[in-house]
Design an enzyme around this catalytic site. Structure first.
Site, PDB file in Angstrom:
ATOM      1  N   HIS A 140      32.622   1.761 -75.472  1.00 15.67           N
ATOM      2  CA  HIS A 140      33.693   2.763 -75.465  1.00 15.67           C
ATOM      3  C   HIS A 140      35.094   2.153 -75.433  1.00 15.67           C
ATOM      4  O   HIS A 140      36.075   2.881 -75.500  1.00 15.67           O
ATOM      5  CB  HIS A 140      33.515   3.719 -74.287  1.00 15.67           C
ATOM      6  CG  HIS A 140      32.216   4.448 -74.337  1.00 15.67           C
ATOM      7  ND1 HIS A 140      32.041   5.603 -75.070  1.00 15.67           N
ATOM      8  CD2 HIS A 140      31.017   4.164 -73.786  1.00 15.67           C
ATOM      9  CE1 HIS A 140      30.779   6.003 -74.952  1.00 15.67           C
ATOM     10  NE2 HIS A 140      30.142   5.145 -74.177  1.00 15.67           N
ATOM     11  N   SER A 181      30.308   4.995 -69.492  1.00 14.89           N
ATOM     12  CA  SER A 181      30.157   6.029 -70.523  1.00 14.89           C
ATOM     13  C   SER A 181      30.181   7.455 -69.981  1.00 14.89           C
ATOM     14  O   SER A 181      30.540   8.376 -70.702  1.00 14.89           O
ATOM     15  CB  SER A 181      28.879   5.787 -71.318  1.00 14.89           C
ATOM     16  OG  SER A 181      27.759   5.695 -70.465  1.00 14.89           O
ATOM     17  N   LYS A 197      30.466   4.596 -82.340  1.00 16.07           N
ATOM     18  CA  LYS A 197      31.488   5.337 -81.589  1.00 16.07           C
ATOM     19  C   LYS A 197      32.826   5.243 -82.309  1.00 16.07           C
ATOM     20  O   LYS A 197      32.945   5.818 -83.383  1.00 16.07           O
ATOM     21  CB  LYS A 197      31.482   4.845 -80.154  1.00 16.07           C
ATOM     22  CG  LYS A 197      30.221   5.426 -79.505  1.00 16.07           C
ATOM     23  CD  LYS A 197      29.749   4.811 -78.256  1.00 16.07           C
ATOM     24  CE  LYS A 197      28.421   5.483 -77.899  1.00 16.07           C
ATOM     25  NZ  LYS A 197      27.578   4.693 -77.040  1.00 16.07           N
TER      26      LYS A 197
HETATM   27  C1  LIG Z   1      26.210   4.567 -76.773  1.00 21.96           C
HETATM   28  C2  LIG Z   1      26.033   3.381 -75.925  1.00 21.96           C
HETATM   29  C3  LIG Z   1      25.061   2.432 -76.207  1.00 21.96           C
HETATM   30  C4  LIG Z   1      24.013   2.647 -77.284  1.00 21.96           C
HETATM   31  O1  LIG Z   1      24.510   2.381 -78.536  1.00 21.96           O
HETATM   32  P1  LIG Z   1      23.754   3.017 -79.796  1.00 21.96           P
HETATM   33  O2  LIG Z   1      24.277   2.232 -80.948  1.00 21.96           O
HETATM   34  O3  LIG Z   1      24.100   4.449 -79.826  1.00 21.96           O
HETATM   35  O4  LIG Z   1      22.280   2.784 -79.571  1.00 21.96           O
HETATM   36  C5  LIG Z   1      25.018   1.285 -75.446  1.00 21.96           C
HETATM   37  N1  LIG Z   1      25.889   1.101 -74.425  1.00 21.96           N
HETATM   38  C6  LIG Z   1      26.822   2.018 -74.107  1.00 21.96           C
HETATM   39  C7  LIG Z   1      27.743   1.756 -72.969  1.00 21.96           C
HETATM   40  C8  LIG Z   1      26.915   3.187 -74.839  1.00 21.96           C
HETATM   41  O5  LIG Z   1      27.810   4.110 -74.513  1.00 21.96           O
END
Ligand SMILES: *Cc1c(COP(=O)(O)O)cnc(C)c1O
Length: 395
Positions: A207, A179, A239
């Site tokens: 992602h 990330s 996302k």
């Molecule tokens: C954003 C993210 C999360 C968390 O997800 P949320 O739904 O925002 O709590 C978990 N793992 C990765 C790799 C992320 O980028």
């Protein structure tokens, strides 16, 4: 020292270290341009990679979902909060990921904590890439299993750790796309190393979904890995999907076990059904967004070539996450502030979110951008870099 004084001291310390976090207040929906404090800023830090967070069809589905189901789910999934809308979304996500079943969680953070803790405990061992997302690391720490990290994408290190174990069961956990760096895990090698050592493998593709693979099926699709090779697959919905929530996809046995044993699944209120309805609309759009993904790839190429000709060092990333490592926290903050003056919103990411000495500008590109906007960003980055560099040599 009383609590108040102790907290004040910690806040002051964080401020001194240029690590103080603040929030800017957004005055408009997500998109290529955001309103902030009455001025428009080009948005280069959201994870809304396909521009679905404010897509008219997704918004319309949310409206309709609220009309059909009301505002809240009323209870957890195991009591009476599991609506037909949630269930339909789970079936569609299972089909989309090519897994037997999928299970909705309220957030990705909770999914990661709850899945790791349902699968392993004392006597087991969890192996994670050093650069894994905080929610995965926290899940490993909480599990009570022997928790070890291996050097980023270092397969020899992972193999050595896997081979040297007295644990009952080993679980390898990794981000599909990292990330804060934007690079991909070496999944084929990780699958092989896990298989050779009877370890389970869990991939968090927060992602990768929407941005990689055919129909946006993510990193496992990109590498052609099935449910046997990657038995535990995590996706987030906040996302590229543009909504909110998360899911786990895998075998019937995995999903039933999570329903029985995953505490962050059991002891929390189900997502609003309207959010599930909106996500069903965004899943359809995401699947068919081949043009958007192509456009996004073109912008990524344009950005990388632009940085190259400006002499700015990029990371090894083909994803929409294109960080520029700055080094010092203060310099990253100065550059981010200068970029905002020039109309570009790029957040500075500092330790402890990233390793010491690797403060960075985490640029993210989305299909909602156009190539003029990327040119504007490149121009602004060039300006900010030269200014920050000048200041660095002042006494
Ligand atoms: C954003 C993210 C999360 C968390 O997800 P949320 O739904 O925002 O709590 C978990 N793992 C990765 C790799 C992320 O980028």
């Amino acid at each position: 020292m009383n609590l108040e004084n102790r907290l004040r001291a910690k806040l002051a310390e964080r401020q001194m270290a240029h690590r103080y976090r603040t929030r800017r207040i957004v005055g408009s929906p997500q998109g290529a341009i955001l309103q902030e404090g009455g001025r428009p800023l080009l948005n280069f830090c959201s994870n809304d990679y396909l521009g679905l967070a404010n897509h008219p069809l997704v918004v319309a589905a949310l409206h309709q979902g609220a009309a059909d189901w009301g505002a809240g789910s009323g209870a957890s999934h195991l009591v009476n909060g599991h609506s037909a809308e949630h269930h339909a979304l789970e079936e569609e996500l299972a089909e989309f990921t090519g897994r037997e079943r999928a299970l909705l969680f309220s957030t990705g953070y909770m999914a990661n904590i709850g899945v790791i803790n349902a699968l392993v405990g004392r006597g087991d061992r969890v192996l994670q890439d050093k650069l894994n997302h905080a929610s995965l690391l926290d899940g490993g720490l909480l599990s009570g299993a022997d928790f070890q990290r291996y050097r980023h994408n270092d397969m020899a290190h992972l193999r050595a750790r896997l081979e040297n174990s007295g644990a009952d069961q080993q679980l390898v956990v990794v981000d599909g796309v990292f990330s804060m760096d934007g690079d991909m895990a070496d999944l084929p090698a990780i699958v092989e190393a896990s298989r050779a050592n009877n370890a389970w493998l869990m991939v968090d593709d927060a992602h990768g979904f929407g941005t990689l693979g055919t129909h946006g099926r993510g990193t496992t699709d990109y590498f052609g890995l099935n449910q046997t090779q990657v038995p535990v697959l995590i996706g987030t919905l906040g996302k590229a999907f543009g909504t909110f929530g998360a899911f786990v996809a895998g075998s019937e046995t995995l999903i039933e076990s999570l329903i029985q044993f995953s505490r962050t699944y059991i002891y929390t209120t189900a997502l609003p059904p309207a959010v599930a309805a909106a996500t069903r609309a965004s899943l359809r759009l995401l699947r068919d967004a081949e043009e958007g993904r192509q456009h996004l790839q073109q912008l990524i190429t344009q950005f990388r070539q632009g940085c190259d000709s400006l002499g700015m060092a990029l990371m090894d990333s083909m994803s929409p996450i294109q960080p520029l490592i700055v080094g010092s926290d203060a310099k990253a903050m100065r550059m981010s502030a200068r970029l905002a003056e020039l109309g570009c919103w790029v957040s500075a990411i500092r330790p402890p979110t990233v390793p010491e000495g690797t403060a960075r500008l985490r640029v993210t590109l989305t299909a909602a951008h156009n190539s003029e906007q990327v040119d504007k960003l490149l121009e602004a980055l060039n300006d900010a870099a030269s200014q920050a560099g000048d200041e660095e040599v002042l006494p």
